[in-house]
Design a protein around this motif. Structure first.
Motif, PDB file in Angstrom:
ATOM      1  N   PRO A  17       0.814  -1.226   0.000  1.00 30.96           N
ATOM      2  CA  PRO A  17       0.000   0.000   0.000  1.00 30.96           C
ATOM      3  C   PRO A  17       0.841   1.268   0.000  1.00 30.96           C
ATOM      4  CG  PRO A  17      -0.053  -1.049   2.156  1.00 30.96           C
ATOM      5  CD  PRO A  17       0.606  -2.020   1.222  1.00 30.96           C
ATOM      6  N   ASP A  18       2.097   1.174   0.471  1.00 28.96           N
ATOM      7  CA  ASP A  18       2.953   2.355   0.505  1.00 28.96           C
ATOM      8  C   ASP A  18       3.379   2.789  -0.886  1.00 28.96           C
ATOM      9  OD1 ASP A  18       2.854   2.423   3.271  1.00 28.96           O
ATOM     10  OD2 ASP A  18       4.521   1.013   3.460  1.00 28.96           O
ATOM     11  N   ALA A  19       3.366   1.859  -1.840  1.00 27.65           N
ATOM     12  CA  ALA A  19       3.766   2.202  -3.203  1.00 27.65           C
ATOM     13  C   ALA A  19       2.627   2.846  -3.974  1.00 27.65           C
ATOM     14  CB  ALA A  19       4.246   0.951  -3.935  1.00 27.65           C
ATOM     15  N   THR A  20       1.398   2.514  -3.654  1.00 25.26           N
ATOM     16  CA  THR A  20       0.253   3.051  -4.383  1.00 25.26           C
ATOM     17  C   THR A  20      -0.247   4.369  -3.812  1.00 25.26           C
ATOM     18  OG1 THR A  20      -1.215   1.720  -2.996  1.00 25.26           O
ATOM     19  CG2 THR A  20      -0.476   0.750  -5.077  1.00 25.26           C
ATOM     20  N   LEU A  21       0.159   4.670  -2.579  1.00 26.38           N
ATOM     21  CA  LEU A  21      -0.262   5.922  -1.953  1.00 26.38           C
ATOM     22  C   LEU A  21       0.977   6.770  -1.652  1.00 26.38           C
ATOM     23  CD1 LEU A  21      -2.950   4.567   0.545  1.00 26.38           C
ATOM     24  CD2 LEU A  21      -3.334   5.614  -1.690  1.00 26.38           C
ATOM     25  N   PRO A  22       1.389   7.642  -2.594  1.00 28.41           N
ATOM     26  CA  PRO A  22       2.623   8.411  -2.409  1.00 28.41           C
ATOM     27  C   PRO A  22       2.612   9.270  -1.157  1.00 28.41           C
ATOM     28  CG  PRO A  22       1.827   8.573  -4.670  1.00 28.41           C
ATOM     29  CD  PRO A  22       0.747   7.919  -3.884  1.00 28.41           C
ATOM     30  N   GLY A  23       1.464   9.798  -0.751  1.00 33.15           N
ATOM     31  CA  GLY A  23       1.427  10.652   0.424  1.00 33.15           C
ATOM     32  C   GLY A  23       1.550   9.893   1.720  1.00 33.15           C
ATOM     33  N   ARG A  24       1.423   8.588   1.662  1.00 33.11           N
ATOM     34  CA  ARG A  24       1.437   7.785   2.880  1.00 33.11           C
ATOM     35  C   ARG A  24       2.822   7.226   3.202  1.00 33.11           C
ATOM     36  NH1 ARG A  24      -2.432   2.489   3.969  1.00 33.11           N
ATOM     37  NH2 ARG A  24      -1.603   1.958   6.037  1.00 33.11           N
ATOM     38  N   GLY A  25       3.515   6.760   2.185  1.00 36.48           N
ATOM     39  CA  GLY A  25       4.813   6.137   2.413  1.00 36.48           C
ATOM     40  C   GLY A  25       5.959   7.065   2.039  1.00 36.48           C
ATOM     41  N   GLN A  26       7.025   7.047   2.848  1.00 37.43           N
ATOM     42  CA  GLN A  26       8.226   7.828   2.587  1.00 37.43           C
ATOM     43  C   GLN A  26       9.446   6.932   2.740  1.00 37.43           C
ATOM     44  OE1 GLN A  26       7.551  11.127   5.450  1.00 37.43           O
ATOM     45  NE2 GLN A  26       7.622  12.490   3.674  1.00 37.43           N
ATOM     46  N   LEU A  27      10.455   7.238   1.951  1.00 33.70           N
ATOM     47  CA  LEU A  27      11.687   6.453   1.968  1.00 33.70           C
ATOM     48  C   LEU A  27      12.731   7.169   2.818  1.00 33.70           C
ATOM     49  CD1 LEU A  27      13.250   3.999   0.899  1.00 33.70           C
ATOM     50  CD2 LEU A  27      13.931   5.395  -1.061  1.00 33.70           C
ATOM     51  N   TRP A  28      13.177   6.496   3.876  1.00 31.58           N
ATOM     52  CA  TRP A  28      14.201   7.027   4.775  1.00 31.58           C
ATOM     53  C   TRP A  28      15.478   6.225   4.526  1.00 31.58           C
ATOM     54  CZ3 TRP A  28      12.766   9.481   9.953  1.00 31.58           C
ATOM     55  CH2 TRP A  28      13.909   9.941  10.619  1.00 31.58           C
ATOM     56  N   LEU A  29      16.518   6.903   4.064  1.00 33.53           N
ATOM     57  CA  LEU A  29      17.743   6.210   3.663  1.00 33.53           C
ATOM     58  C   LEU A  29      18.943   6.800   4.392  1.00 33.53           C
ATOM     59  CD1 LEU A  29      19.206   4.187   1.850  1.00 33.53           C
ATOM     60  CD2 LEU A  29      19.291   5.934   0.073  1.00 33.53           C
ATOM     61  N   THR A  30      19.714   5.927   5.053  1.00 34.78           N
ATOM     62  CA  THR A  30      20.902   6.358   5.787  1.00 34.78           C
ATOM     63  C   THR A  30      22.073   5.438   5.448  1.00 34.78           C
ATOM     64  OG1 THR A  30      19.511   7.115   7.620  1.00 34.78           O
ATOM     65  CG2 THR A  30      21.872   6.899   8.046  1.00 34.78           C
ATOM     66  N   ILE A  31      23.228   6.041   5.163  1.00 36.83           N
ATOM     67  CA  ILE A  31      24.466   5.304   4.913  1.00 36.83           C
ATOM     68  C   ILE A  31      25.456   5.675   6.009  1.00 36.83           C
ATOM     69  CG2 ILE A  31      26.407   4.955   3.339  1.00 36.83           C
ATOM     70  CD1 ILE A  31      24.571   5.601   1.032  1.00 36.83           C
ATOM     71  N   TYR A  32      25.951   4.668   6.726  1.00 40.21           N
ATOM     72  CA  TYR A  32      26.961   4.883   7.764  1.00 40.21           C
ATOM     73  C   TYR A  32      28.316   4.432   7.217  1.00 40.21           C
ATOM     74  CZ  TYR A  32      22.908   5.255  10.861  1.00 40.21           C
ATOM     75  OH  TYR A  32      21.722   5.645  11.444  1.00 40.21           O
ATOM     76  N   CYS A  33      29.315   5.280   7.379  1.00 42.12           N
ATOM     77  CA  CYS A  33      30.632   4.942   6.831  1.00 42.12           C
ATOM     78  C   CYS A  33      31.724   5.711   7.557  1.00 42.12           C
ATOM     79  CB  CYS A  33      30.691   5.257   5.331  1.00 42.12           C
ATOM     80  SG  CYS A  33      30.611   7.029   4.947  1.00 42.12           S
ATOM     81  N   ASN A  34      32.933   5.203   7.410  1.00 39.81           N
ATOM     82  CA  ASN A  34      34.132   5.940   7.798  1.00 39.81           C
ATOM     83  C   ASN A  34      34.546   6.744   6.573  1.00 39.81           C
ATOM     84  OD1 ASN A  34      36.654   6.880   8.531  1.00 39.81           O
ATOM     85  ND2 ASN A  34      37.619   4.864   8.596  1.00 39.81           N
ATOM     86  N   LYS A  35      34.210   7.995   6.555  1.00 44.10           N
ATOM     87  CA  LYS A  35      34.359   8.802   5.347  1.00 44.10           C
ATOM     88  C   LYS A  35      35.807   8.888   4.883  1.00 44.10           C
ATOM     89  CE  LYS A  35      33.289  13.374   3.452  1.00 44.10           C
ATOM     90  NZ  LYS A  35      32.759  14.728   3.755  1.00 44.10           N
ATOM     91  N   ALA A  36      36.722   9.120   5.810  1.00 42.21           N
ATOM     92  CA  ALA A  36      38.134   9.238   5.433  1.00 42.21           C
ATOM     93  C   ALA A  36      38.663   7.915   4.883  1.00 42.21           C
ATOM     94  CB  ALA A  36      38.960   9.689   6.633  1.00 42.21           C
ATOM     95  N   GLY A  37      38.310   6.813   5.545  1.00 44.93           N
ATOM     96  CA  GLY A  37      38.765   5.509   5.068  1.00 44.93           C
ATOM     97  C   GLY A  37      38.155   5.131   3.735  1.00 44.93           C
ATOM     98  N   LEU A  38      36.871   5.438   3.556  1.00 39.51           N
ATOM     99  CA  LEU A  38      36.203   5.146   2.291  1.00 39.51           C
ATOM    100  C   LEU A  38      36.797   5.963   1.155  1.00 39.51           C
ATOM    101  CD1 LEU A  38      33.955   3.787   0.671  1.00 39.51           C
ATOM    102  CD2 LEU A  38      32.396   5.594   1.438  1.00 39.51           C
ATOM    103  N   LEU A  39      37.070   7.227   1.422  1.00 34.84           N
ATOM    104  CA  LEU A  39      37.668   8.090   0.399  1.00 34.84           C
ATOM    105  C   LEU A  39      39.045   7.579  -0.004  1.00 34.84           C
ATOM    106  CD1 LEU A  39      37.811  10.639  -1.322  1.00 34.84           C
ATOM    107  CD2 LEU A  39      38.558  11.890   0.710  1.00 34.84           C
ATOM    108  N   GLU A  40      39.830   7.154   0.967  1.00 34.15           N
ATOM    109  CA  GLU A  40      41.173   6.650   0.671  1.00 34.15           C
ATOM    110  C   GLU A  40      41.110   5.381  -0.174  1.00 34.15           C
ATOM    111  OE1 GLU A  40      45.339   5.605   3.057  1.00 34.15           O
ATOM    112  OE2 GLU A  40      43.512   6.132   4.142  1.00 34.15           O
TER     113      GLU A  40
END
Length: 237
Positions: A17-40
């Motif tokens: 039902p979250d896909a058919t009702l745009p006002g009802r469902g929201q996508l919450w996306l979080t990426i956790y990382c070691n930024k300096a290590g990932l960049l290297e």
């Protein structure tokens, strides 16, 4: 965005039902990382430049108010601790319809997923595959999984520890090249010392024949020198 489209298409395919009702469902996306290590790691493998990585982070964070890349800093389990706690909290929320988990390649998350499975939340969890194969222990939980084509890289990257060994583009030396490099690294021999040693007869070598000293007639030598000087004086005007 490729990720957003892939997730919404999947929700539509399972008649959520979250896909058919745009006002009802929201996508919450979080990426956790070691930024300096990932960049290297990314720059070491020539995936992107520093400027490109920074632009990606800014663009990702600004794509949606609910999209975030969180820098957890250095530490072996820093990112894992954040991801595990995020799984526990958000999966238990009654407002959460589905949790798409992108760590299915790591057996370290098995215990967290097992606890949620035993609590009856397995119907909320969907594994987001990064590689073709799931981690062996996670695969045993028999959770639903999807793959969004083009979202993740197919091959693993060399990490910082690879610098101690061979780099991806390092060529193995042939035996002749190794011998040449060894000879070039050796210090030059002391030629004068070698000459002095080689010209000095070895008195301790029992295998070589004994050499007798030749008798020199000094009177004969002096007479020759005298005759030479005499001849030179006669030629002078």
């Amino acid at each position: 965005m490729l990720l957003t489209k892939g997730l919404t298409d999947h929700l539509a395919s399972i008649e959520s039902p979250d896909a058919t009702l745009p006002g009802r469902g929201q996508l919450w996306l979080t990426i956790y990382c070691n930024k300096a290590g990932l960049l290297e790691t990314l720059t070491y493998n020539n995936v992107c430049s520093v400027e490109q990585f920074e632009d990606f982070v800014i663009g990702f964070n600004q794509a949606s108010p609910l999209f975030s890349i969180v820098d957890v800093g250095i530490g072996k389990e820093a990112a894992d601790a954040k991801v595990k706690e995020c799984l526990r909290v958000f999966t238990r929320f009654p407002q959460t319809s589905k949790v798409f988990f992108g760590g299915s390649h790591d057996n370290g998350y098995t215990s967290t997923l097992t606890h949620l499975h035993n609590e009856g939340f397995s119907d909320k969890i969907i594994l987001l595959r990064g590689y073709k194969q799931l981690a062996y222990e996670i695969k045993g939980l028999d959770l639903p999984n999807i793959e969004i084509e083009g979202l993740f890289m197919k091959k693993k990257l060399y990490t910082n520890s690879s610098k101690k060994g061979s780099s991806p583009n390092q060529r193995t030396q042939s035996p002749n090249e190794k011998a040449q490099s060894i000879s070039q690294s050796m210090p030059p021999p002391d030629i004068e010392k070698y000459r002095s040693k080689s010209s000095t007869p070895s008195m301790m070598d029992s295998g070589s024949p004994t050499r007798s000293l030749k008798h020199v007639d000094f009177d004969q030598v002096l007479s020759k020198r005298a005759s030479c000087s005499l001849s030179l004086s006669e030629l002078s005007p």
